[in-house]
Design a protein around this motif. Structure first.
Motif, mmCIF file in Angstrom:
data_model
loop_
_atom_site.group_PDB
_atom_site.id
_atom_site.type_symbol
_atom_site.label_atom_id
_atom_site.label_comp_id
_atom_site.label_asym_id
_atom_site.label_seq_id
_atom_site.Cartn_x
_atom_site.Cartn_y
_atom_site.Cartn_z
ATOM 1 N N GLN A 31 0.436 -1.156 0.214
ATOM 2 C CA GLN A 31 0.082 -0.006 -0.045
ATOM 3 C C GLN A 31 0.693 1.592 -0.248
ATOM 4 O OE1 GLN A 31 -3.398 0.328 -0.359
ATOM 5 N NE2 GLN A 31 -3.396 2.473 0.098
ATOM 6 N N ALA A 32 2.029 0.802 0.718
ATOM 7 C CA ALA A 32 2.845 2.354 0.844
ATOM 8 C C ALA A 32 3.781 2.336 -0.623
ATOM 9 C CB ALA A 32 3.552 2.207 2.022
ATOM 10 N N THR A 33 4.126 1.363 -1.017
ATOM 11 C CA THR A 33 4.506 1.258 -2.106
ATOM 12 C C THR A 33 3.863 2.356 -3.606
ATOM 13 O OG1 THR A 33 5.785 -0.037 -1.703
ATOM 14 C CG2 THR A 33 5.749 0.041 -3.538
ATOM 15 N N TYR A 34 2.204 1.703 -3.799
ATOM 16 C CA TYR A 34 1.749 2.710 -4.357
ATOM 17 C C TYR A 34 1.202 4.122 -4.179
ATOM 18 C CZ TYR A 34 0.057 -2.619 -6.158
ATOM 19 O OH TYR A 34 0.408 -3.932 -6.485
ATOM 20 N N GLU A 35 1.232 4.644 -3.165
ATOM 21 C CA GLU A 35 0.245 5.617 -2.734
ATOM 22 C C GLU A 35 2.212 6.495 -2.986
ATOM 23 O OE1 GLU A 35 -0.507 5.334 1.498
ATOM 24 O OE2 GLU A 35 -2.417 4.776 1.077
ATOM 25 N N ALA A 36 3.313 6.096 -2.920
ATOM 26 C CA ALA A 36 4.413 6.264 -3.199
ATOM 27 C C ALA A 36 4.314 7.038 -5.178
ATOM 28 C CB ALA A 36 5.675 5.975 -2.807
ATOM 29 N N ARG A 37 3.728 5.967 -5.102
ATOM 30 C CA ARG A 37 3.800 6.313 -7.061
ATOM 31 C C ARG A 37 2.737 7.032 -7.323
ATOM 32 N NH1 ARG A 37 3.695 -0.313 -9.641
ATOM 33 N NH2 ARG A 37 6.055 -1.021 -8.455
ATOM 34 N N ILE A 38 2.020 7.175 -6.746
ATOM 35 C CA ILE A 38 0.637 8.262 -7.167
ATOM 36 C C ILE A 38 1.712 9.585 -6.664
ATOM 37 C CG2 ILE A 38 -1.467 9.317 -6.894
ATOM 38 C CD1 ILE A 38 -2.123 6.316 -5.808
ATOM 39 N N ARG A 39 2.296 10.130 -6.400
ATOM 40 C CA ARG A 39 3.168 11.461 -5.801
ATOM 41 C C ARG A 39 3.998 11.301 -7.134
ATOM 42 N NH1 ARG A 39 2.253 9.463 -0.174
ATOM 43 N NH2 ARG A 39 4.736 8.884 -0.757
ATOM 44 N N GLU A 40 4.531 10.670 -7.471
ATOM 45 C CA GLU A 40 6.066 10.370 -8.373
ATOM 46 C C GLU A 40 5.381 11.515 -9.857
ATOM 47 O OE1 GLU A 40 7.712 6.705 -8.627
ATOM 48 O OE2 GLU A 40 7.869 6.608 -7.147
ATOM 49 N N ALA A 41 6.567 11.837 -10.734
ATOM 50 C CA ALA A 41 6.195 12.677 -12.312
ATOM 51 C C ALA A 41 5.560 11.360 -13.066
ATOM 52 C CB ALA A 41 7.522 12.469 -11.965
ATOM 53 N N PRO A 42 4.496 11.601 -13.601
ATOM 54 C CA PRO A 42 4.463 10.797 -14.364
ATOM 55 C C PRO A 42 5.808 10.164 -15.273
ATOM 56 C CG PRO A 42 3.080 13.077 -15.137
ATOM 57 C CD PRO A 42 4.221 13.654 -13.953
ATOM 58 N N LEU A 43 5.158 8.818 -15.919
ATOM 59 C CA LEU A 43 6.116 8.010 -16.708
ATOM 60 C C LEU A 43 5.403 8.382 -18.111
ATOM 61 C CD1 LEU A 43 8.424 6.027 -16.904
ATOM 62 C CD2 LEU A 43 6.314 4.006 -16.192
ATOM 63 N N VAL A 44 6.410 7.985 -19.448
ATOM 64 C CA VAL A 44 5.915 8.600 -20.627
ATOM 65 C C VAL A 44 5.537 6.710 -20.810
ATOM 66 C CG1 VAL A 44 6.532 8.704 -23.556
ATOM 67 C CG2 VAL A 44 6.861 10.386 -21.454
ATOM 68 N N LEU A 45 4.585 6.350 -20.807
ATOM 69 C CA LEU A 45 4.067 5.010 -21.331
ATOM 70 C C LEU A 45 4.339 4.278 -22.843
ATOM 71 C CD1 LEU A 45 2.490 2.458 -19.896
ATOM 72 C CD2 LEU A 45 0.401 3.803 -21.037
ATOM 73 N N GLY A 46 5.845 3.224 -22.845
ATOM 74 C CA GLY A 46 5.495 2.997 -23.739
ATOM 75 C C GLY A 46 5.127 1.024 -24.386
ATOM 76 N N GLY A 47 5.418 0.422 -24.543
ATOM 77 C CA GLY A 47 4.884 -0.702 -24.424
ATOM 78 C C GLY A 47 6.359 -1.983 -23.691
ATOM 79 N N SER A 48 6.690 -1.974 -22.850
ATOM 80 C CA SER A 48 7.241 -3.098 -22.254
ATOM 81 C C SER A 48 7.225 -3.139 -20.731
ATOM 82 C CB SER A 48 8.928 -2.859 -22.150
ATOM 83 O OG SER A 48 9.751 -1.231 -21.936
ATOM 84 N N SER A 49 6.766 -2.359 -20.501
ATOM 85 C CA SER A 49 6.194 -3.162 -18.393
ATOM 86 C C SER A 49 5.125 -4.118 -18.369
ATOM 87 C CB SER A 49 6.414 -1.140 -17.985
ATOM 88 O OG SER A 49 7.045 -0.722 -18.489
ATOM 89 N N SER A 50 5.611 -4.281 -17.467
ATOM 90 C CA SER A 50 5.010 -4.952 -17.240
ATOM 91 C C SER A 50 3.739 -4.519 -16.225
ATOM 92 C CB SER A 50 5.382 -6.587 -15.905
ATOM 93 O OG SER A 50 5.315 -5.661 -14.399
ATOM 94 N N ALA A 51 2.322 -5.367 -15.628
ATOM 95 C CA ALA A 51 1.138 -4.199 -14.938
ATOM 96 C C ALA A 51 1.373 -3.884 -13.397
ATOM 97 C CB ALA A 51 -0.413 -5.673 -14.895
ATOM 98 N N GLU A 52 2.379 -4.817 -12.832
ATOM 99 C CA GLU A 52 2.639 -4.635 -11.500
ATOM 100 C C GLU A 52 3.681 -3.555 -11.599
ATOM 101 O OE1 GLU A 52 2.946 -3.912 -7.397
ATOM 102 O OE2 GLU A 52 1.795 -5.493 -9.071
ATOM 103 N N ALA A 53 4.495 -3.405 -12.483
ATOM 104 C CA ALA A 53 5.880 -1.964 -12.809
ATOM 105 C C ALA A 53 4.923 -0.937 -12.900
ATOM 106 C CB ALA A 53 6.510 -2.172 -13.783
ATOM 107 N N LEU A 54 3.064 -0.660 -13.796
ATOM 108 C CA LEU A 54 2.735 0.388 -13.948
ATOM 109 C C LEU A 54 1.854 0.412 -13.303
ATOM 110 C CD1 LEU A 54 2.445 -0.508 -17.982
ATOM 111 C CD2 LEU A 54 4.416 0.657 -16.902
ATOM 112 N N LEU A 55 0.877 -0.603 -12.285
ATOM 113 C CA LEU A 55 -0.014 -0.230 -11.823
ATOM 114 C C LEU A 55 0.403 0.761 -10.604
ATOM 115 C CD1 LEU A 55 -2.541 -1.294 -11.197
ATOM 116 C CD2 LEU A 55 -1.844 -3.169 -9.043
ATOM 117 N N TYR A 56 -0.675 1.591 -10.289
ATOM 118 C CA TYR A 56 -0.874 3.268 -9.764
ATOM 119 C C TYR A 56 0.270 4.126 -9.805
ATOM 120 C CZ TYR A 56 -5.016 0.776 -7.772
ATOM 121 O OH TYR A 56 -5.975 0.083 -7.226
ATOM 122 N N ARG A 57 1.332 3.688 -11.190
ATOM 123 C CA ARG A 57 1.625 4.660 -11.504
ATOM 124 C C ARG A 57 1.499 5.753 -12.429
ATOM 125 N NH1 ARG A 57 6.782 4.058 -9.886
ATOM 126 N NH2 ARG A 57 7.728 2.006 -9.879
#
Length: 223
Positions: A31-57
């Motif tokens: 939960q702490a990891t996901y909440e920290a991700r939300i506060r990060e700068a936006p990531l330019v979305l490509g096509g190679s990342s997994s769902a877990e790596a992208l979730l709540y970013r």
């Protein structure tokens, strides 16, 4: 034998309580990891990342709208009203990958079960929003899960197979809803409270068994 059975049950319930406590700690860390991700700068979305790596970013998508791929997900509730989530794909600028964008919620109209009229974007697309996943568990009200552009639920695997596209494994919840659409918001919830409740239940059961065994031991007549 009653004593051995009581000790075995107490040991088992204590172990289950500790296990649920450990699961709660794992979920708290996630939960702490996901909440920290939300506060990060936006990531330019490509096509190679997994769902877990992208979730709540927070992500930024650039590409081209695919209007013929737009669908409406039925039975979505907002402020007590039933409606649809409007899902429109974007073909990412570089590569063949497609990402689904939840452009927002719209109420049902008198035309229901048909979807309401919604402007479908075309051409260049630039969207910023939160990467999320559709619910993993859902109820199918009938065997006819797709009727035209109206879907009972959103399954990424089903969409990819039906539309024959290579999907990014998340849905982007657009920060700004499309014209006439209310943006869909979601917060991470890893289910910590559920494990805390189970932990308390097992420890309470262990305490109850211990009290009952003590009471039974003192009540027994000497042999």
């Amino acid at each position: 034998m009653p004593t051995l059975a009581a000790f075995a049950m107490i040991a088992l319930t204590l172990w289950l309580g500790r296990w649920q406590g450990a699961r709660a700690e794992e979920k708290a860390s996630l939960q702490a990891t996901y909440e920290a991700r939300i506060r990060e700068a936006p990531l330019v979305l490509g096509g190679s990342s997994s769902a877990e790596a992208l979730l709540y970013r927070r992500v930024r998508v650039a590409g081209t709208w695919v209007p013929e791929g737009q669908i409406f997900v039925d039975n979505r509730i907002l402020d007590g009203r039933a409606g649809f989530h409007v899902i429109t794909p974007i073909r990412i600028a570089e590569g063949a990958k497609v990402v689904l964008v939840n452009r927002g919620w719209i109420a049902r109209t008198g035309a229901y079960p048909a979807a309401p009229a919604v402007a479908t974007p075309s051409g260049r697309a630039e969207v910023e929003g939160l990467a999320a996943l559709p619910p993993k568990r859902f109820l199918e009200l009938s065997s006819e899960t797709v009727t035209g552009d109206v879907w009972q639920n959103l399954s990424l695997a089903r969409y990819a197979e039906r539309m024959r596209v290579d999907l990014v494994p998340v849905v982007v919840l657009a920060d700004r809803g499309g014209e006439g659409l209310a943006p869909v918001r979601e917060k991470p919830d890893t289910g910590i409270e559920k494990h805390r409740e189970y932990e308390l239940t097992w420890f309470s059961l262990a305490a109850t068994l211990a009290v009952l065994w003590t009471w039974y031991s003192f009540r027994r007549e000497p042999s």
